[in-house]
Structures are given as structure tokens and as C-alpha cells.
Design a protein around this motif. Structure first.
Motif, short mmCIF file in Angstrom:
data_model
loop_
_atom_site.label_atom_id
_atom_site.label_comp_id
_atom_site.label_asym_id
_atom_site.label_seq_id
_atom_site.Cartn_x
_atom_site.Cartn_y
_atom_site.Cartn_z
N ASP A 203 0.83 -1.20 0.00
CA ASP A 203 0.00 0.00 0.00
C ASP A 203 0.87 1.25 0.00
OD1 ASP A 203 -2.16 1.62 -0.03
OD2 ASP A 203 -2.88 1.14 1.99
N THR A 204 1.42 1.56 -1.16
CA THR A 204 2.26 2.74 -1.35
C THR A 204 2.23 3.13 -2.81
OG1 THR A 204 4.50 3.66 -1.09
CG2 THR A 204 4.33 1.35 -1.70
N THR A 205 2.51 4.38 -3.10
CA THR A 205 2.64 4.83 -4.49
C THR A 205 4.05 5.36 -4.72
OG1 THR A 205 1.77 7.03 -3.89
CG2 THR A 205 0.19 5.38 -4.74
N SER A 206 5.01 4.82 -3.97
CA SER A 206 6.38 5.28 -4.04
C SER A 206 7.33 4.10 -4.23
CB SER A 206 6.76 6.03 -2.75
OG SER A 206 8.15 6.27 -2.68
N THR A 207 8.33 4.27 -5.10
CA THR A 207 9.37 3.26 -5.24
C THR A 207 10.39 3.36 -4.12
OG1 THR A 207 10.72 4.71 -6.66
CG2 THR A 207 9.12 3.24 -7.75
N TYR A 208 10.27 4.39 -3.28
CA TYR A 208 11.24 4.65 -2.22
C TYR A 208 10.69 4.31 -0.84
CZ TYR A 208 14.83 7.20 0.44
OH TYR A 208 15.84 7.55 1.31
N GLU A 209 9.46 4.72 -0.57
CA GLU A 209 8.87 4.51 0.74
C GLU A 209 8.12 3.17 0.79
OE1 GLU A 209 9.48 6.29 3.26
OE2 GLU A 209 10.37 8.05 2.30
N ASP A 210 8.25 2.44 1.91
CA ASP A 210 7.53 1.19 2.10
C ASP A 210 6.09 1.46 2.51
OD1 ASP A 210 9.85 -0.37 1.61
OD2 ASP A 210 10.53 0.00 3.66
N GLY A 211 5.24 0.44 2.34
CA GLY A 211 3.85 0.55 2.76
C GLY A 211 3.39 -0.75 3.38
N ASP A 212 2.14 -0.80 3.80
CA ASP A 212 1.58 -2.02 4.38
C ASP A 212 1.55 -3.12 3.33
OD1 ASP A 212 1.18 -0.76 6.80
OD2 ASP A 212 -0.89 -0.20 6.35
N VAL A 213 2.03 -4.30 3.72
CA VAL A 213 2.05 -5.45 2.81
C VAL A 213 0.71 -6.16 2.86
CG1 VAL A 213 3.15 -7.66 2.31
CG2 VAL A 213 4.53 -5.72 3.09
N LEU A 214 0.11 -6.39 1.69
CA LEU A 214 -1.23 -6.97 1.60
C LEU A 214 -1.24 -8.37 1.00
CD1 LEU A 214 -3.05 -3.75 0.35
CD2 LEU A 214 -2.77 -4.55 2.69
N GLY A 215 -0.07 -8.86 0.60
CA GLY A 215 -0.01 -10.22 0.08
C GLY A 215 0.88 -10.34 -1.14
#
Length: 283
Positions: A203-215
Motif C-alpha cells: 500500500d504505497t505509491t512510491s518506489t522509495y517509501e515502504d507501505g503495508d504489505v497486503l499479500g
């Protein structure tokens, strides 16, 4: 009968943020995206060796400084490790001798990455190489579509990678959503005439910042047609970033996978994924 099984095989202490692996001779070669080592893990003895990829190698490198080694592939007597290209500090490719794990060459891919971005119409902020394949004739680089434009692109480079005498073909894919979020390439390997790939929804729109992993999911692409044969969700919670062939028969194919937990903890879980080959008919 289940179409696939996924099981944790073992945990390796001393490696964090695993992003790619190769299985050969009952050993694993592993890279981590926050490290400048190539790790060699002997599965029988559980012995772990570290081979430098850069001068003054280190682990748990700060995000803004890390080389972000995300892709690893091998052909002949060489191993190739690629930086993601998502920042200017992440444009290196390291060639390693497969026998002694010594560095053969370190190359700056800035010009090549610019050519690939231009050829596939990928904005620099959406460029993020996560997987690599080399078959002796062509290179296949997987651009992870976790940027704002969600561009999952398989880039085929024909010719010498480090010269301007190359031909670039690009294939864009719309991968399935998981929990409403687009999945994006995280690795790929070639098995005979089929490319198998991993993709993760984050759950991210960035190639740099991590987001919540959904699978995560696995899928395959026919090398001749470059069309997707199937995709199959294999997890609701894991961020699988490394894929390597383990066993292959007429009835079943087995892979080893590594997980990037996006933490500083130096532990890596290795999973085995078994896939019934008739599941290639599932879309």
C-alpha cells in the motif's frame, strides 16, 4: 487437491531485508537490499559466508545511502547483482565469479537505466528494477510497478548490456489487485521456456517509501508469446522478494522464496512453494 503449498523451511540468522536468491548445489546465494554483501548459505552445515559486493561493505545501510541490491541472476561462470535504479546511488551492477565469489567488475548502469526508462516510457520516479534474468542472449529486467503510475514492465535487452549497441523491447502488464491494491513485480526466473515471477501488493505509491504489505502472488509468462499464463495468490501477508528453482518434475515445480520484512533485524525466513503444473491453466 490444493494447487499449491507454501511452507517455511528454515530461518537464517545474519541476513536482513532479503531481496533475491539463487539455489545451487544445496547452497543459497542471497542478497539484501540494505546490505553490500553477497551471502552464501550452506543448507546442510548451516554455515553462512559473506562476500563483499563493494569496498568497505556493511549491513543495515541507511535508506538514503544504500545501493539497494534487488536483483540477482547467474549465467555461465558469472553472477550478476543489480541495484534497483530508484535513486542515483542505486545504479550499480556487480559481476562476481561464481567459483570463488570474487568481484570481476563493478559497472555504473546510469546510462543504461536512462535508455530503458526512455524506451518503455517509465518516469524516473517510477523506475525500480526488482528482478533480472540472463539466458546468454538477452537480459530480462523486471520493473516493479509500485510507483504512482503502477507500471509493471518486463524489459528485454538484446545485445551487450554495457554498450549502446542494444535493442530494447518492453512488455507492460496489468497484474491482479490484492485487497484493492495493484500487485507489482518483485522477482523473476527462467525455467526452460517459461518465466516465473513473484509480485507483491504494498500500500504505497512510491518506489522509495515502504507501505503495508497486503499479500503476494506467483505467475508465469510464456517466453515465446510474452503473455501471462496464470497468476495465483500465495499469501495474504508476506512480501516475497526472491525466487529460485528448487525441484522440477512433470507433475510439480518447487521454488524457494525469501521474504523482505522491511526491518533492521538480521533474520531471513526461507519458504518452499510447491506448485502443481496443471495450475498453469488457472488465471
Amino acid at each position: 487437491m490444493e494447487k499449491f503449498t507454501l511452507e517455511q523451511r528454515f530461518q537464517i540468522s545474519g541476513i536482513g531485508a532479503a531481496s533475491g536468491l539463487i539455489y545451487k548445489d544445496n547452497s543459497l546465494l542471497i542478497i539484501g537490499d540494505n546490505s553490500s554483501y553477497l551471502y552464501e548459505y550452506e543448507m546442510d552445515s548451516r554455515n553462512l559466508k559473506r562476500h563483499p559486493l563493494l569496498e568497505n561493505p556493511s549491513e543495515n545501510i541507511l535508506k538514503k545511502e544504500k545501493p539497494d541490491f534487488e536483483a540477482i541472476t547467474t549465467f555461465g561462470e558469472s553472477i550478476y547483482v543489480f541495484g534497483s535504479g530508484s535513486t542515483q546511488k542505486r545504479n550499480k551492477m556487480v559481476q562476481i565469479n561464481a567459483a570463488d565469489k570474487k568481484i570481476v567488475a563493478t559497472n555504473d548502469l546510469t546510462d543504461l537505466y536512462a535508455i530503458l526508462q526512455n524506451s518503455a516510457e517509465i518516469k524516473p520516479e517510477d523506475f525500480n528494477i526488482e528482478g533480472a534474468i540472463y539466458n546468454g542472449k538477452s537480459w530480462y529486467l523486471f520493473n516493479r510497478g509500485n510507483g504512482s503510475s503502477t507500471k509493471n514492465v518486463l524489459l528485454e535487452v538484446q545485445g551487450e548490456l554495457l554498450t549502446k549497441q542494444i535493442t530494447v523491447l518492453s512488455y507492460a502488464y496489468q497484474l491482479p489487485r490484492i485487497k484493492g491494491v495493484h500487485s507489482s513485480f518483485t522477482d523473476g526466473i527462467l525455467v526452460e521456456s517459461t518465466i516465473y515471477f513473484l509480485a507483491t501488493a504494498e500500500d504505497t505509491t512510491s518506489t522509495y517509501e515502504d507501505g503495508d504489505v497486503l499479500g503476494s502472488l506467483i505467475g508465469s509468462i510464456d517466453l515465446k508469446t510474452m503473455k501471462i499464463n496464470f497468476t495465483k495468490k500465495i499469501s495474504d501477508s508476506h512480501k516475497f522478494e526472491g525466487l529460485t528453482l528448487y525441484e522440477h518434475s512433470k507433475e510439480k515445480i518447487e521454488f524457494l522464496l525469501c521474504e523482505d520484512k522491511d526491518t533492521d533485524t538480521l533474520e531471513t525466513d526461507i519458504y518452499k512453494l510447491s506448485l502443481d503444473l496443471d495450475s498453469d491453466k488457472i488465471i
